[in-house]
Scaffold this active site. Sequence first.
Site, PDB file in Angstrom:
ATOM      1  N   TYR A 100      48.025   7.428 -18.266  1.00 53.68           N
ATOM      2  CA  TYR A 100      47.539   7.776 -19.602  1.00 53.68           C
ATOM      3  C   TYR A 100      47.170   9.252 -19.685  1.00 53.68           C
ATOM      4  CZ  TYR A 100      44.873   6.992 -23.966  1.00 53.68           C
ATOM      5  OH  TYR A 100      44.404   7.001 -25.260  1.00 53.68           O
ATOM      6  N   SER A 193      48.318   2.671 -13.373  1.00 58.21           N
ATOM      7  CA  SER A 193      47.468   2.672 -14.564  1.00 58.21           C
ATOM      8  C   SER A 193      48.316   2.375 -15.807  1.00 58.21           C
ATOM      9  CB  SER A 193      46.720   4.002 -14.661  1.00 58.21           C
ATOM     10  OG  SER A 193      45.689   3.934 -15.603  1.00 58.21           O
ATOM     11  N   ASP A 279      37.367  -0.720  -9.472  1.00 59.44           N
ATOM     12  CA  ASP A 279      38.006  -0.001 -10.576  1.00 59.44           C
ATOM     13  C   ASP A 279      37.264  -0.309 -11.875  1.00 59.44           C
ATOM     14  OD1 ASP A 279      39.683   1.150 -12.452  1.00 59.44           O
ATOM     15  OD2 ASP A 279      41.525   0.419 -11.505  1.00 59.44           O
ATOM     16  N   HIS A 315      39.638   3.364  -9.330  1.00 63.70           N
ATOM     17  CA  HIS A 315      40.941   3.501  -9.978  1.00 63.70           C
ATOM     18  C   HIS A 315      41.944   4.265  -9.111  1.00 63.70           C
ATOM     19  CE1 HIS A 315      43.413   2.938 -13.464  1.00 63.70           C
ATOM     20  NE2 HIS A 315      43.609   4.224 -13.651  1.00 63.70           N
TER      21      HIS A 315
END
Length: 342
Positions: A100, A193, A279, A315
Site C-alpha cells: 500500500y 501486505s 502484526d 508487519h
Amino acid sequence: MGIVLVVSRASTDLAIDNLRRYAPAVAEPADFDRFWRTTLTAAAHVPALVDVRPEPTDLRLVDVWDVTFAGFDGEPVRAWYTRPAGVPTPLPAVVEYPGYGRGRGLPGERLTWPVAGYAHLVVDNRGQAGRYGRGDTPDPHDAPGGPDPATRGILSPATYHYRRLVTDAVRAVDAVRGLPGVDPTRVVAVGNSQGGGLALAVAGLVDGLAALLVTAPFLCDVQRGIELTEASPYGEIARYLAVHREAEEAVRRTLSYVDGVTFARRATAPAHFGIGLRDDVCPPSTGFAAYNQYGAAAGSDGPAREMHTYPFNGHEGGEAVHVRRQLRWLDAVLRSTVPTAG
C-alpha cells in the site's frame, strides 16, 4: 533514577491454536463471480501489452525493460520487467505486487527474484505512489468516497479503487505471459501486505497460475480488519465510517467484493503464506482466514499450501528468513511441475 516504561507489542489477536482453526463465514455476494467475470471480460477486449522498451541501468547482471500494459478500462499501467542478463532460455516469471502506498519504484530496486534466476515483473499501484515509494501510474477516476486509496469510490463495488487495482493485477499476468523470455506456463504471483491481497485475488481469478506466495495479506476478512485495528489502511476505512456513519451498509457491501478470503476459496495454485503474529497492520486472524479456506472450492483435493508464522514479529514478518523459505519452496514447486522426457 527514572522509571523506564517498556510498551509490549504482544498480539491482541487470537491465540495461535485458535488462529489455526479460524475460518469465518465471510460474506460472499451472490453475484461475486459474475461481477468479476464481467469486469475482466471487458478489460480483455484490449491487448495486454502496450509498450516494451529497454531501460538503461548501471546493472551488469540483469537486463531491465520499461513495460506498459493495459489495465482496467484499457488504461496504461507501468511495470519493470527484469531478467538475468545473458540467459536466452524462457524462464519462470514472478509477478510482484507492491504494498500500500508504493509503486514500482526505480529500475533495479527489487532484485531478489531476477538474481535468483527468474523473470520478474513488478507492477505499479495506480494512484498510490508517493506515500512510501515511487510510481508512475495515475488513477483517473472520481467517485463518492474518502481521500485515501482504501476509501476511494468505496460506496459502490463498481467505482471502488480496488476493482481497478485487482483488474490491473490480473492483466499483469496476461502481459507477462506475452513478454519475451517468459515461460507462460510457469507464472507466479507474489505480494506482501496489499500486494499479498492482490496476489490472492489473482490466484482466485487467473487460470493456470503455477504458484502463489503471500505474506501479511491485506484485504482478507476485511469486515474484521476494520473493527480490529486503527492502523492504516484498515484504519482509513474506519475513520471514514466514523464521519460517514450512514455509509456503513454500502461500505461493507463494497468490501465484500474484494475480500481475499473469497478469492482464496477459488484458488487452485500451490500456496506459501507468512504472517507475523504481532502484526497490528494486517491482524494475523485475517490472513489465517484466507489460509484456512484456501482452495476450499476444490474440496478435499485442494491445492498444497503451507504457513510460516513469526511469533515475535509484526508487519515486517520474517524478512530475509522468510524470503529464503520462499525461494527454496518455489524452486521445489516449479521443479516438480517441469515435464520430464520419456
